[in-house]
Design an enzyme around this catalytic site. Structure first.
Site, PDB file in Angstrom:
ATOM      1  CE  LYS A   1      -6.080   2.242   7.470  1.00  0.00           C
ATOM      2  NZ  LYS A   1      -5.045   2.851   6.606  1.00  0.00           N
TER       3      LYS A   1
ATOM      4  NE  ARG B   1      -0.760   8.672   4.964  1.00  0.00           N
ATOM      5  CZ  ARG B   1      -0.678   7.924   6.047  1.00  0.00           C
ATOM      6  NH1 ARG B   1       0.266   8.129   6.922  1.00  0.00           N
ATOM      7  NH2 ARG B   1      -1.552   6.969   6.240  1.00  0.00           N
TER       8      ARG B   1
ATOM      9  CD  GLU C   1      -2.452   1.348   2.736  1.00  0.00           C
ATOM     10  OE1 GLU C   1      -2.737   0.292   3.348  1.00  0.00           O
ATOM     11  OE2 GLU C   1      -2.722   2.476   3.171  1.00  0.00           O
TER      12      GLU C   1
ATOM     13  CB  THR D   1      -3.649   8.283   2.519  1.00  0.00           C
ATOM     14  OG1 THR D   1      -2.730   7.474   3.251  1.00  0.00           O
ATOM     15  CG2 THR D   1      -4.020   9.483   3.383  1.00  0.00           C
TER      16      THR D   1
HETATM   17  C1  3PG Z   1      -1.988   4.175   8.010  1.00  0.00           C
HETATM   18  O1  3PG Z   1      -2.075   5.085   7.275  1.00  0.00           O
HETATM   19  O2  3PG Z   1      -2.597   3.122   7.807  1.00  0.00           O
HETATM   20  C2  3PG Z   1      -1.192   4.355   9.236  1.00  0.00           C
HETATM   21  O3  3PG Z   1      -0.499   5.553   9.218  1.00  0.00           O
HETATM   22  C3  3PG Z   1      -0.258   3.260   9.478  1.00  0.00           C
HETATM   23  O4  3PG Z   1      -0.135   3.229  10.830  1.00  0.00           O
HETATM   24  P1  3PG Z   1       1.256   2.933  11.524  1.00  0.00           P
HETATM   25  O5  3PG Z   1       2.194   4.009  11.050  1.00  0.00           O
HETATM   26  O6  3PG Z   1       0.961   3.029  13.003  1.00  0.00           O
HETATM   27  O7  3PG Z   1       1.679   1.561  11.094  1.00  0.00           O
END
Ligand code: 3PG
Length: 212
Positions: free
Chosen positions: A127, A44, A40, A67
């Site tokens: 999710k 961002r 994924e 995102t």
């Molecule tokens: C996401 O966008 O899914 C999270 O930022 C991932 O979370 P983590 O950085 O705590 O793994």
């Protein structure tokens, strides 16, 4: 592939925030060679779509966009070659666009109401985000009661040392996390080691066959 197929490929989906112009093909190959094929890439960073385009060309990689916040970003992600779409939350406009595009879609949920809105759209794979700060595993267990056929990919606060606890719950098909790639990391040797360890995790609670 359906979102169910994608969530079965490996126990962990790396959540990647890619800055600048790195060796993204090399990064994708490192993950694929070490057992993590589903990747994924979060929208961002300015270079995220270009990174998706490059990584999607790597043999064996199943690259999606994360995102994704609205239908315009969904269109851009698809145009770049994304094979699935992840969102931090669930909006009607994005759900409708993803369903219309027939792209595997994994929206974020944190409450029973979120899940019910997803079910209204015919969605049942989510999710669970942000997993640790939304009540952690006890919250997921509580949600799995009324929503027994829903399947989750918890993400947010999950690391190598707690991923196994999440994967022991029957509703959890995989977990997502950013721990596999550190910010600015350009030597992918350690990434490969982390990926191999993550790929060796097992969905010990799942009643379906484990990841292949
Ligand atoms: C996401 O966008 O899914 C999270 O930022 C991932 O979370 P983590 O950085 O705590 O793994």
């Amino acid at each position: 592939m359906t979102i169910d197929d994608i969530m079965r490929v490996a126990p962990v989906i790396p959540v990647l925030v890619l800055d600048g112009d790195g060796d993204w093909e090399g990064l994708a190959r490192t993950f694929v060679d070490n057992g993590l094929k589903v990747l994924e890439v979060t929208l961002r960073t300015p270079g995220a779509l270009a990174a998706i385009r490059r990584m999607a060309a790597v043999d064996g990689a199943i690259v999606g966009a994360g995102t994704v916040l609205n239908p315009a970003q969904l269109d851009a992600a698809l145009e770049a070659g994304s094979r699935f779409i992840v969102a931090p939350g669930l909006t009607d406009s994005l759900a409708q666009a993803a369903i219309a595009a027939a792209v595997p879609f994994l929206p974020g949920v944190a409450t029973a109401g979120d899940i019910m809105r997803g079910l209204d759209h015919g969605l049942d794979h989510f999710k669970f985000f942000p997993a640790e700060t939304s009540g952690g595993l006890p919250a997921l267990k509580a949600l799995a009661g009324p929503f027994g056929r829903v399947r989750f990919c918890p993400t947010g606060g999950i690391r190598a040392d707690n991923a196994g606890e999440w994967l022991a719950h029957p509703s959890v098909m995989c977990v997502g996390g950013s721990w596999l790639l550190k910010s600015g990391e350009t030597d992918f040797t350690a990434v490969g080691d982390r990926a191999r360890a993550a790929a060796a995790l097992r969905r010990t609670g799942a009643n379906e066959a484990g990841p292949s």
